[in-house]
Design a protein around this motif. Structure first.
Motif, PDB file in Angstrom:
ATOM      1  N   GLN A 165       0.819  -1.219   0.000  1.00  0.00           N
ATOM      2  CA  GLN A 165       0.000   0.000   0.000  1.00  0.00           C
ATOM      3  C   GLN A 165       0.852   1.267   0.000  1.00  0.00           C
ATOM      4  N   GLY A 166       2.167   1.102  -0.099  1.00  0.00           N
ATOM      5  CA  GLY A 166       3.050   2.253  -0.167  1.00  0.00           C
ATOM      6  C   GLY A 166       3.412   2.840   1.174  1.00  0.00           C
ATOM      7  N   ILE A 167       3.134   2.107   2.263  1.00  0.00           N
ATOM      8  CA  ILE A 167       3.485   2.571   3.601  1.00  0.00           C
ATOM      9  C   ILE A 167       4.913   2.128   3.903  1.00  0.00           C
ATOM     10  N   TRP A 168       5.784   3.074   4.178  1.00  0.00           N
ATOM     11  CA  TRP A 168       7.206   2.762   4.354  1.00  0.00           C
ATOM     12  C   TRP A 168       7.446   1.984   5.632  1.00  0.00           C
ATOM     13  N   ASN A 169       8.336   1.017   5.551  1.00  0.00           N
ATOM     14  CA  ASN A 169       8.857   0.363   6.753  1.00  0.00           C
ATOM     15  C   ASN A 169      10.245  -0.180   6.439  1.00  0.00           C
ATOM     16  N   THR A 170      11.053  -0.353   7.472  1.00  0.00           N
ATOM     17  CA  THR A 170      12.453  -0.754   7.270  1.00  0.00           C
ATOM     18  C   THR A 170      12.581  -2.142   6.660  1.00  0.00           C
ATOM     19  N   THR A 171      11.615  -3.017   6.918  1.00  0.00           N
ATOM     20  CA  THR A 171      11.696  -4.409   6.456  1.00  0.00           C
ATOM     21  C   THR A 171      11.800  -4.506   4.946  1.00  0.00           C
ATOM     22  N   PHE A 172      11.154  -3.595   4.232  1.00  0.00           N
ATOM     23  CA  PHE A 172      11.133  -3.662   2.782  1.00  0.00           C
ATOM     24  C   PHE A 172      11.821  -2.450   2.139  1.00  0.00           C
ATOM     25  N   ASP A 173      12.800  -1.915   2.839  1.00  0.00           N
ATOM     26  CA  ASP A 173      13.596  -0.810   2.312  1.00  0.00           C
ATOM     27  C   ASP A 173      15.030  -1.286   2.111  1.00  0.00           C
ATOM     28  N   PRO A 174      15.519  -1.310   0.863  1.00  0.00           N
ATOM     29  CA  PRO A 174      16.898  -1.767   0.635  1.00  0.00           C
ATOM     30  C   PRO A 174      17.925  -0.966   1.425  1.00  0.00           C
ATOM     31  N   ALA A 175      17.673   0.322   1.638  1.00  0.00           N
ATOM     32  CA  ALA A 175      18.622   1.160   2.374  1.00  0.00           C
ATOM     33  C   ALA A 175      18.716   0.757   3.838  1.00  0.00           C
ATOM     34  N   CYS A 176      17.721   0.032   4.333  1.00  0.00           N
ATOM     35  CA  CYS A 176      17.707  -0.399   5.737  1.00  0.00           C
ATOM     36  C   CYS A 176      18.114  -1.863   5.886  1.00  0.00           C
ATOM     37  N   GLN A 177      18.644  -2.439   4.806  1.00  0.00           N
ATOM     38  CA  GLN A 177      19.194  -3.792   4.826  1.00  0.00           C
ATOM     39  C   GLN A 177      18.150  -4.835   5.230  1.00  0.00           C
ATOM     40  N   GLY A 178      16.902  -4.597   4.794  1.00  0.00           N
ATOM     41  CA  GLY A 178      15.855  -5.581   5.037  1.00  0.00           C
ATOM     42  C   GLY A 178      15.848  -6.645   3.952  1.00  0.00           C
TER      43      GLY A 178
END
Length: 326
Positions: A165-178
């Motif tokens: 749904q486009g809600i940011w979270n660290t788990t699915f952010d490459p910059a956060c090493q998820g």
């Protein structure tokens, strides 16, 4: 026996799980929670619930005040390196959640700092400390040379729908090493390399979302005479476990490779036959076993055990470097 006095850094999901099972871990005593200012209310609630004496929203103040011997770090993946560096520099033993760091070079830098400060640095990877793992190691020679190896750890993340749904979270952010490799497949890699050793070659075949994050993926570990496959997913459910098979039988894990809930061996290579030997059943939370051993290692200054754990971590960190850069 005096329990290990611990400060806990973060109010993440893994820390929440850890605190919920403190009663299962008499070997440790949490003396402080430290978190970001915006998470202070949550930390104070947890402190009241679990009888934790102190709450800090500033690491420097926490480390300067002290009252504990070690720091357990359960922050988001991309913060592991910097958080561990600060705790080590302050002179504390550190227990660092998986995945250990973003790169093997960062891991080696942290170990060098731990050596300089005369403290211990340990990775919180549950697999090695479970009695089921010891069973698998003991049974492995009985199946003969491994001819097939597969491990799977898949679970649709609670945050995957938010991501869609486009809600940011660290788990699915490459910059956060998820992603699936760092969050899930790392358990498969620790289990397989722990049992089979370091492969000659390795490659990663991921399924990626538009932002580049690996929502699922398979690792191939080439041992020359056999290739092991490790599947992980955060976007879908699967049948979790592991099978190692050889001419003399097979080893089986049923359930997540982070907990090894059911393990057994089957001796005999005749179709439909064989004798099953069941592995041990655990009666404590999966994290209790690793923290019991961490407390012992730190209390006794068991450098041999720390060095063995260090070697396992660095082997997997080197492997992750290869897979990320391949």
């Amino acid at each position: 026996m005096q329990p290990l006095q611990l400060a806990v850094l973060s109010t993440s999901r893994i820390v929440d799980e850890f605190l919920q099972h403190l009663s299962d871990m008499p070997e440790i005593s949490v003396q402080a929670l430290c978190c970001r200012p915006q998470s202070g209310e949550k930390a104070r609630d947890w402190a009241q619930r679990y009888g934790i004496p102190a709450v800090y929203t500033d690491e420097e103040t926490c480390y300067r005040t002290g009252g504990f011997d070690a720091v357990y770090i359960g922050t988001a993946n991309h913060l592991h390196y910097s958080a561990a560096k600060r705790a080590l520099a302050a002179g504390y033993h550190v227990i660092l959640e998986k995945p250990f760091t973003g790169t093997a070079a960062e891991a080696r830098e942290l170990y060098a700092l731990a050596d300089e400060k005369g403290v211990m640095l340990l990775e919180a990877i549950t697999t090695y400390y479970l009695p089921q793992y010891a069973f698998l190691k003991a049974e492995l020679p009985k199946i003969g040379p491994v001819r097939g190896a597969m491990a799977s750890f898949c679970a649709r993340s609670r945050r995957y729908d938010d991501f869609l749904q486009g809600i940011w979270n660290t788990t699915f952010d490459p910059a956060c090493q998820g992603g699936a490799l760092n969050d899930m497949n790392v358990y498969n890699l620790h289990l397989l390399t722990g049992l089979l050793g370091v492969p000659k070659r390795a490659e990663y075949r991921p399924s990626r979302a538009e932002n580049g994050i690996d929502t699922a993926g398979t690792v191939l570990l080439d041992y020359g005479d056999v290739t092991a496959a490790a599947l992980a997913a955060k976007d879908s459910e699967g049948i979790n476990g592991m099978v190692l098979q050889g001419p003399g039988g097979r080893l089986v894990v049923e359930g997540g490779t982070n907990a090894l809930p059911v393990v057994y061996s089957v001796a005999g290579g005749v179709r439909g036959g064989g004798t099953r030997t069941d592995g041990p059943q655990t009666n404590r939370h999966r994290m209790a076993y690793e923290f019991a051993e961490f407390a012992r290692i730190i209390r006794e200054g068991d450098t041999a055990a720390e060095q063995a754990a260090r070697a396992r971590t660095l082997a997997v960190m080197d492997l992750l470097d290869t897979l990320h850069n391949g």
